[in-house]
Structure formats: structure tokens, C-alpha cells
Design a protein around this motif. Structure first.
Motif, PDB file in Angstrom:
ATOM      1  N   LEU A   5       0.912 -26.867 -30.258  1.00 37.02           N
ATOM      2  CA  LEU A   5       0.327 -27.715 -29.241  1.00 37.02           C
ATOM      3  C   LEU A   5       1.426 -28.153 -28.286  1.00 37.02           C
ATOM      4  CD1 LEU A   5      -2.020 -29.938 -31.415  1.00 37.02           C
ATOM      5  CD2 LEU A   5      -2.739 -28.323 -29.661  1.00 37.02           C
ATOM      6  N   LEU A   6       1.167 -28.012 -27.016  1.00 39.97           N
ATOM      7  CA  LEU A   6       2.088 -28.482 -25.983  1.00 39.97           C
ATOM      8  C   LEU A   6       1.382 -29.581 -25.200  1.00 39.97           C
ATOM      9  CD1 LEU A   6       3.421 -25.047 -24.688  1.00 39.97           C
ATOM     10  CD2 LEU A   6       4.496 -26.587 -26.340  1.00 39.97           C
ATOM     11  N   TYR A   7       1.989 -30.754 -25.158  1.00 43.70           N
ATOM     12  CA  TYR A   7       1.375 -31.902 -24.498  1.00 43.70           C
ATOM     13  C   TYR A   7       1.948 -32.097 -23.101  1.00 43.70           C
ATOM     14  CZ  TYR A   7      -0.519 -33.127 -29.044  1.00 43.70           C
ATOM     15  OH  TYR A   7      -1.198 -33.100 -30.234  1.00 43.70           O
ATOM     16  N   SER A   8       1.083 -32.577 -22.206  1.00 40.01           N
ATOM     17  CA  SER A   8       1.503 -32.942 -20.856  1.00 40.01           C
ATOM     18  C   SER A   8       0.845 -34.275 -20.515  1.00 40.01           C
ATOM     19  CB  SER A   8       1.079 -31.868 -19.847  1.00 40.01           C
ATOM     20  OG  SER A   8      -0.326 -31.879 -19.691  1.00 40.01           O
ATOM     21  N   GLU A   9       1.108 -34.780 -19.337  1.00 38.82           N
ATOM     22  CA  GLU A   9       0.502 -36.044 -18.921  1.00 38.82           C
ATOM     23  C   GLU A   9      -1.017 -35.924 -18.783  1.00 38.82           C
ATOM     24  OE1 GLU A   9       2.341 -37.634 -15.432  1.00 38.82           O
ATOM     25  OE2 GLU A   9       4.342 -37.440 -16.281  1.00 38.82           O
ATOM     26  N   SER A  10      -1.500 -34.727 -18.490  1.00 34.53           N
ATOM     27  CA  SER A  10      -2.930 -34.562 -18.235  1.00 34.53           C
ATOM     28  C   SER A  10      -3.718 -34.024 -19.431  1.00 34.53           C
ATOM     29  CB  SER A  10      -3.137 -33.632 -17.041  1.00 34.53           C
ATOM     30  OG  SER A  10      -2.594 -32.359 -17.315  1.00 34.53           O
ATOM     31  N   GLY A  11      -3.068 -33.706 -20.546  1.00 35.44           N
ATOM     32  CA  GLY A  11      -3.779 -33.181 -21.702  1.00 35.44           C
ATOM     33  C   GLY A  11      -2.858 -32.402 -22.616  1.00 35.44           C
ATOM     34  N   CYS A  12      -3.352 -31.267 -23.122  1.00 31.98           N
ATOM     35  CA  CYS A  12      -2.515 -30.420 -23.963  1.00 31.98           C
ATOM     36  C   CYS A  12      -3.046 -28.998 -23.953  1.00 31.98           C
ATOM     37  CB  CYS A  12      -2.418 -30.956 -25.387  1.00 31.98           C
ATOM     38  SG  CYS A  12      -3.799 -30.590 -26.461  1.00 31.98           S
ATOM     39  N   SER A  13      -2.224 -28.100 -24.464  1.00 33.41           N
ATOM     40  CA  SER A  13      -2.654 -26.711 -24.614  1.00 33.41           C
ATOM     41  C   SER A  13      -2.340 -26.246 -26.023  1.00 33.41           C
ATOM     42  CB  SER A  13      -1.989 -25.802 -23.574  1.00 33.41           C
ATOM     43  OG  SER A  13      -0.608 -25.734 -23.776  1.00 33.41           O
ATOM     44  N   LEU A  14      -3.242 -25.443 -26.543  1.00 31.42           N
ATOM     45  CA  LEU A  14      -3.066 -24.814 -27.845  1.00 31.42           C
ATOM     46  C   LEU A  14      -2.581 -23.402 -27.584  1.00 31.42           C
ATOM     47  CD1 LEU A  14      -3.582 -24.897 -30.973  1.00 31.42           C
ATOM     48  CD2 LEU A  14      -5.800 -23.864 -30.468  1.00 31.42           C
ATOM     49  N   GLU A  15      -1.375 -23.102 -28.026  1.00 36.28           N
ATOM     50  CA  GLU A  15      -0.746 -21.798 -27.805  1.00 36.28           C
ATOM     51  C   GLU A  15      -0.863 -20.976 -29.084  1.00 36.28           C
ATOM     52  OE1 GLU A  15       0.995 -21.357 -24.730  1.00 36.28           O
ATOM     53  OE2 GLU A  15       0.276 -23.348 -24.164  1.00 36.28           O
ATOM     54  N   GLU A  59      -2.538 -14.945 -19.726  1.00 39.53           N
ATOM     55  CA  GLU A  59      -1.636 -14.222 -18.842  1.00 39.53           C
ATOM     56  C   GLU A  59      -0.487 -13.643 -19.647  1.00 39.53           C
ATOM     57  OE1 GLU A  59      -0.291 -15.407 -14.751  1.00 39.53           O
ATOM     58  OE2 GLU A  59      -1.518 -17.138 -15.292  1.00 39.53           O
ATOM     59  N   TRP A  60      -0.161 -12.397 -19.383  1.00 37.83           N
ATOM     60  CA  TRP A  60       0.976 -11.737 -20.018  1.00 37.83           C
ATOM     61  C   TRP A  60       0.870 -11.737 -21.531  1.00 37.83           C
ATOM     62  CZ3 TRP A  60       3.236  -9.200 -16.273  1.00 37.83           C
ATOM     63  CH2 TRP A  60       3.265  -9.751 -14.999  1.00 37.83           C
ATOM     64  N   ASP A  61      -0.338 -11.594 -22.067  1.00 36.39           N
ATOM     65  CA  ASP A  61      -0.564 -11.605 -23.519  1.00 36.39           C
ATOM     66  C   ASP A  61       0.006 -12.851 -24.183  1.00 36.39           C
ATOM     67  OD1 ASP A  61      -2.031  -9.265 -23.596  1.00 36.39           O
ATOM     68  OD2 ASP A  61      -0.250  -8.011 -23.852  1.00 36.39           O
ATOM     69  N   ASP A  62      -0.190 -13.978 -23.538  1.00 35.46           N
ATOM     70  CA  ASP A  62       0.270 -15.271 -24.030  1.00 35.46           C
ATOM     71  C   ASP A  62      -0.899 -16.255 -23.950  1.00 35.46           C
ATOM     72  OD1 ASP A  62       2.043 -17.176 -24.983  1.00 35.46           O
ATOM     73  OD2 ASP A  62       2.828 -17.653 -22.993  1.00 35.46           O
ATOM     74  N   PRO A  63      -1.891 -16.122 -24.854  1.00 33.21           N
ATOM     75  CA  PRO A  63      -3.113 -16.914 -24.733  1.00 33.21           C
ATOM     76  C   PRO A  63      -2.925 -18.387 -25.044  1.00 33.21           C
ATOM     77  CG  PRO A  63      -3.173 -15.623 -26.739  1.00 33.21           C
ATOM     78  CD  PRO A  63      -1.932 -15.218 -25.997  1.00 33.21           C
ATOM     79  N   CYS A  64      -3.757 -19.189 -24.395  1.00 31.96           N
ATOM     80  CA  CYS A  64      -3.775 -20.623 -24.668  1.00 31.96           C
ATOM     81  C   CYS A  64      -5.122 -21.204 -24.275  1.00 31.96           C
ATOM     82  CB  CYS A  64      -2.647 -21.343 -23.951  1.00 31.96           C
ATOM     83  SG  CYS A  64      -2.814 -21.401 -22.160  1.00 31.96           S
ATOM     84  N   LEU A  65      -5.464 -22.287 -24.921  1.00 27.90           N
ATOM     85  CA  LEU A  65      -6.617 -23.107 -24.562  1.00 27.90           C
ATOM     86  C   LEU A  65      -6.082 -24.418 -24.013  1.00 27.90           C
ATOM     87  CD1 LEU A  65      -8.913 -22.523 -27.632  1.00 27.90           C
ATOM     88  CD2 LEU A  65      -9.547 -22.055 -25.252  1.00 27.90           C
ATOM     89  N   ILE A  66      -6.673 -24.901 -22.934  1.00 26.33           N
ATOM     90  CA  ILE A  66      -6.184 -26.097 -22.262  1.00 26.33           C
ATOM     91  C   ILE A  66      -7.273 -27.160 -22.255  1.00 26.33           C
ATOM     92  CG2 ILE A  66      -5.276 -27.025 -20.094  1.00 26.33           C
ATOM     93  CD1 ILE A  66      -4.471 -24.026 -19.476  1.00 26.33           C
ATOM     94  N   ALA A  67      -6.895 -28.376 -22.651  1.00 21.69           N
ATOM     95  CA  ALA A  67      -7.800 -29.522 -22.616  1.00 21.69           C
ATOM     96  C   ALA A  67      -7.239 -30.561 -21.656  1.00 21.69           C
ATOM     97  CB  ALA A  67      -7.937 -30.128 -24.009  1.00 21.69           C
ATOM     98  N   ASN A  68      -8.123 -31.128 -20.843  1.00 23.71           N
ATOM     99  CA  ASN A  68      -7.683 -32.123 -19.870  1.00 23.71           C
ATOM    100  C   ASN A  68      -8.279 -33.505 -20.095  1.00 23.71           C
ATOM    101  OD1 ASN A  68      -5.998 -30.424 -18.327  1.00 23.71           O
ATOM    102  ND2 ASN A  68      -7.791 -29.508 -17.378  1.00 23.71           N
ATOM    103  N   ASP A  69      -8.898 -33.714 -21.260  1.00 32.75           N
ATOM    104  CA  ASP A  69      -9.389 -35.051 -21.579  1.00 32.75           C
ATOM    105  C   ASP A  69      -9.164 -35.327 -23.066  1.00 32.75           C
ATOM    106  OD1 ASP A  69     -11.473 -33.828 -23.027  1.00 32.75           O
ATOM    107  OD2 ASP A  69     -12.902 -34.057 -21.396  1.00 32.75           O
ATOM    108  N   ALA A  70      -9.326 -36.579 -23.446  1.00 29.96           N
ATOM    109  CA  ALA A  70      -9.016 -36.988 -24.826  1.00 29.96           C
ATOM    110  C   ALA A  70      -9.882 -36.256 -25.852  1.00 29.96           C
ATOM    111  CB  ALA A  70      -9.193 -38.499 -24.972  1.00 29.96           C
ATOM    112  N   THR A  71     -11.137 -36.014 -25.537  1.00 33.67           N
ATOM    113  CA  THR A  71     -12.016 -35.328 -26.485  1.00 33.67           C
ATOM    114  C   THR A  71     -11.565 -33.891 -26.694  1.00 33.67           C
ATOM    115  OG1 THR A  71     -13.861 -36.735 -25.807  1.00 33.67           O
ATOM    116  CG2 THR A  71     -14.407 -34.714 -26.988  1.00 33.67           C
ATOM    117  N   GLY A  72     -11.227 -33.203 -25.615  1.00 26.02           N
ATOM    118  CA  GLY A  72     -10.730 -31.833 -25.714  1.00 26.02           C
ATOM    119  C   GLY A  72      -9.419 -31.761 -26.467  1.00 26.02           C
ATOM    120  N   VAL A  73      -8.526 -32.729 -26.217  1.00 30.99           N
ATOM    121  CA  VAL A  73      -7.252 -32.775 -26.937  1.00 30.99           C
ATOM    122  C   VAL A  73      -7.507 -32.939 -28.431  1.00 30.99           C
ATOM    123  CG1 VAL A  73      -5.139 -34.129 -27.292  1.00 30.99           C
ATOM    124  CG2 VAL A  73      -5.897 -33.596 -24.964  1.00 30.99           C
ATOM    125  N   ALA A  74      -8.426 -33.828 -28.793  1.00 31.63           N
ATOM    126  CA  ALA A  74      -8.751 -34.032 -30.211  1.00 31.63           C
ATOM    127  C   ALA A  74      -9.311 -32.752 -30.830  1.00 31.63           C
ATOM    128  CB  ALA A  74      -9.742 -35.184 -30.358  1.00 31.63           C
TER     129      ALA A  74
END
Length: 95
Positions: A5-15, A59-74
Motif C-alpha cells: 500500500l502506498l499512501y498519499s494525501e488524497s488516498g492510497c494505492s494497492l500495488e 501501465e508498464w505491467d505495474d498494476p495498481c488499484l487507487i482509492a481516493n476516499d476513506a471507504t476505498g482506502v479501508a
């Protein structure tokens, strides 16, 4: 399987790796149901679940899912924990 999981100010991504796309998809559907799919962008697909929307990029065979709200992050945190535990259980098998 390695997920992170990579976190940012706007949410997170699952790599995760390309070989794990099916496991991630199955875990999401098992817990949150089958999503509605909007793939109108050539760079991103948006999966709409009852609780939140998740954006998928590969992109470039580097998949991720991105969430931009608290529910998606959870949701992503829950999936990451489950998949990490499953991978650890597989590694701990004697044969």
C-alpha cells in the motif's frame, strides 16, 4: 504474492504484480461484490462497488488499484491484509 500500500494525501494505492491480478479481483468480489465497470479511459478502468469506487491502472505491467476516499482506502487495506496473510500461510507450508 507481494502487495503493498502506498499512501498519499488524497488516498492510497494497492500495488501488486501482473500475476496477482486474478487474486486481487477475486478477493474484492468475495468481500464487496461484483463491481460496475467503466473503462472509458484508455489508461484507467473505474470499478464501482456499493461502498466506493476504485481506479485500476496497469501501465508498464505495474498494476495498481487507487482509492481516493476513506471507504476505498479501508477496502484496499482489508484486501492487502488478506492477501499478505494468504501469501505468508503458503510460504510457511513444509512441502
Amino acid at each position: 504474492m507481494a502487495v503493498s500500500l502506498l499512501y498519499s494525501e488524497s488516498g492510497c494505492s494497492l500495488e501488486f504484480s501482473v500475476s496477482d491480478i486474478e487474486r486481487v479481483r477475486a478477493a474484492l468480489e468475495r468481500h464487496y461484490g461484483k463491481p460496475a465497470v467503466n473503462d472509458s479511459s484508455p489508461f484507467m478502468t473505474v470499478y464501482s462497488f456499493a461502498k466506493a469506487k476504485l481506479a485500476f491502472q496497469n501501465e508498464w505491467d505495474d498494476p495498481c488499484l487507487i482509492a481516493n476516499d476513506a471507504t476505498g482506502v479501508a477496502m484496499l487495506e482489508h484486501i492487502a491484509i488478506e492477501l499478505t496473510q494468504a501469501a505468508q500461510a503458503t510460504q510457511n507450508r513444509p512441502f
